[in-house]
Design a protein around this motif. Sequence first.
Motif, short mmCIF file in Angstrom:
data_model
loop_
_atom_site.label_atom_id
_atom_site.label_comp_id
_atom_site.label_asym_id
_atom_site.label_seq_id
_atom_site.Cartn_x
_atom_site.Cartn_y
_atom_site.Cartn_z
N SER A 39 -23.74 3.80 -79.85
CA SER A 39 -24.18 3.82 -78.44
C SER A 39 -23.21 3.01 -77.59
N HIS A 40 -22.97 3.51 -76.39
CA HIS A 40 -22.09 2.74 -75.49
C HIS A 40 -22.82 1.52 -74.92
N ARG A 41 -24.13 1.41 -75.22
CA ARG A 41 -24.88 0.22 -74.79
C ARG A 41 -25.07 -0.77 -75.95
N SER A 42 -24.44 -0.49 -77.10
CA SER A 42 -24.62 -1.38 -78.26
C SER A 42 -23.75 -2.63 -78.12
N TYR A 45 -20.12 -2.05 -79.33
CA TYR A 45 -19.20 -1.41 -78.38
C TYR A 45 -18.92 -2.32 -77.19
N ASP A 46 -19.93 -3.02 -76.76
CA ASP A 46 -19.75 -3.88 -75.59
C ASP A 46 -18.62 -4.87 -75.80
N HIS A 49 -15.39 -3.05 -75.32
CA HIS A 49 -15.20 -2.72 -73.90
C HIS A 49 -14.74 -3.93 -73.10
N LEU A 232 -18.99 0.93 -66.89
CA LEU A 232 -20.01 1.44 -67.82
C LEU A 232 -21.13 2.15 -67.06
N THR A 235 -21.29 7.18 -69.59
CA THR A 235 -20.77 7.01 -70.94
C THR A 235 -19.23 7.03 -70.87
N PRO A 236 -18.60 5.96 -71.20
CA PRO A 236 -17.14 5.92 -71.04
C PRO A 236 -16.41 6.61 -72.21
N MET A 238 -15.12 6.10 -75.00
CA MET A 238 -15.17 4.93 -75.88
C MET A 238 -14.01 4.84 -76.87
N TYR A 242 -11.22 1.95 -77.03
CA TYR A 242 -11.05 1.19 -78.29
C TYR A 242 -9.59 1.19 -78.74
#
Length: 358
Positions: A39-42, A45-46, A49, A232, A235-236, A238, A242
Motif C-alpha cells: 500500500s502507498h499508505r504503508s 512505503y512512506d 517516499h 501522495l 497513488t504515486p 511507487m 523507489y
Amino acid sequence: MRVHNFGAGPCTLPLDVLEEAREEFLEFSDSGMSLLELSHRSPAYDEVHSATLELARRVAGAPADFEVLLMQGGATLQFAMLPMNLLGPGSSGGYVVSGAWGAKALASARKAGVAYSAWDGVGYGFTRMPAPEEIRLDDGTRYLHVTTNETIGGIRMVDFPESGTPLVADMSSEYLTRPIEWDRYDVVYGGVQKNLGPAGLALVFVRRSAIEDGPDLPDFLAYRWHAAANSLGNTPAMFQIYLMGKVLRRIEGRGGVPVLEAETEAKASMLYAAIDESDGFFTSPIDRAVRSLTNVVFRLPSPELEARFLLEAAHRNLVGLKGHRSVGGCRASLYAALELDSVSALVDHMRTFQRDAR
Ligand code: PMP
C-alpha cells in the motif's frame, strides 16, 4: 551480458542499483510482499517516499523555500501544468525555442494560457543558442522558459539571460549533472528517465511563493495540491520513486552533482575530441560553445556509412546510437550512469570504422 547503452532515455541505469532492486524484488523490507504489492499508505512505503523526497532536495541543493514534487506524466505533463499554474489574466510565458523540446513546451503552453516565443532557433537549424541580449520579453511576462539541454538537437544553454524575469527550466536531459542556480528559477523540472531513474516520473522543484495564490485547478493539475499532500495525493508511481531513491543515494555517496558534472565533462570531451580529430569524417553540426555534454549528435559522410557504422556498433555491443527519427545521423547519450569505459569503446569503434572505410 550488459551492452554499452547510449540510449537517449530510457537509458542505462547503475548496475548496482538494478542488482539491489532485484535482491529486494520479491520481498520488500520484511513486508511479506513485493514493493509493487504494498500500500502507498504503508509505513514501509512512506519511508521510501520521504527519503526520496529528502534525497532529491539534498542532492539538487534546493533551498527550503522550494517544494519538491514527484508526479506522473513525465516532463510532457509539465509542459501543460506550468502555464496552468503560473499564468493568470494579463500575464504570459516567454519561451526560448532552442529545439524540438522547447517547441513542444511552447505549443502546449499556448493551449493553456498566453505564451510566446522569446527567441527561436529554427532559422539556424537549432545549431546555436541565443546570446542573452537576443531574447525579447513582452511586458507582463511571468516567466521565461528554457530547455537547458535539447535532447534531440544535442545543444545546451550555457549563458542564461539576466532579465530579472524568473526562469523556468526543463532540465530533463541534464538533470543533476549540472548545478542549479536556484535564485534564478521559479520552477525546475524534468522527466527522470535519463540521469535519475526509470520512465514515468517527473521531479519538479517549485518555489513556494510562485504557487501560493494561483488559479483553482482540478486537483491533479495543481502544484499546490501535490505540495500539500507531499506528493501522495493519489497513488504515486511507487516503483519509479523507489528506484530513483536508490539512484539518488548512489549519486550522493559518490560526491553529488560536482562529481557527476566532472564525469559528464570528461565523457563529452573524450567523444568530441574523437569527432574533431577525425579530419571531417565525423562531424558535429552544433556551435562548439553550446554543444551538449549529455547528447552528442554527430554525422558521417553519408547515410549509407551511418547505417553501416550503427550496424557494426551493435555487433560490438554499442547500442542506442541512432539519431532521433526527426533528424537522423547518430547520437550518443552520455547520461550519469554511463561509464567512461563505454565512451572509450565507442571511440575505439569510431577509429576502427574510419580506418576501414577509407
Ligand atoms: N523535455 C526534454 C528535454 C526531453 O528530452 C524529453 C524526453 N526525451 C521530454 C521533455 C519529454 O519527457 P517525457 O517523455 O518524460 O514526457
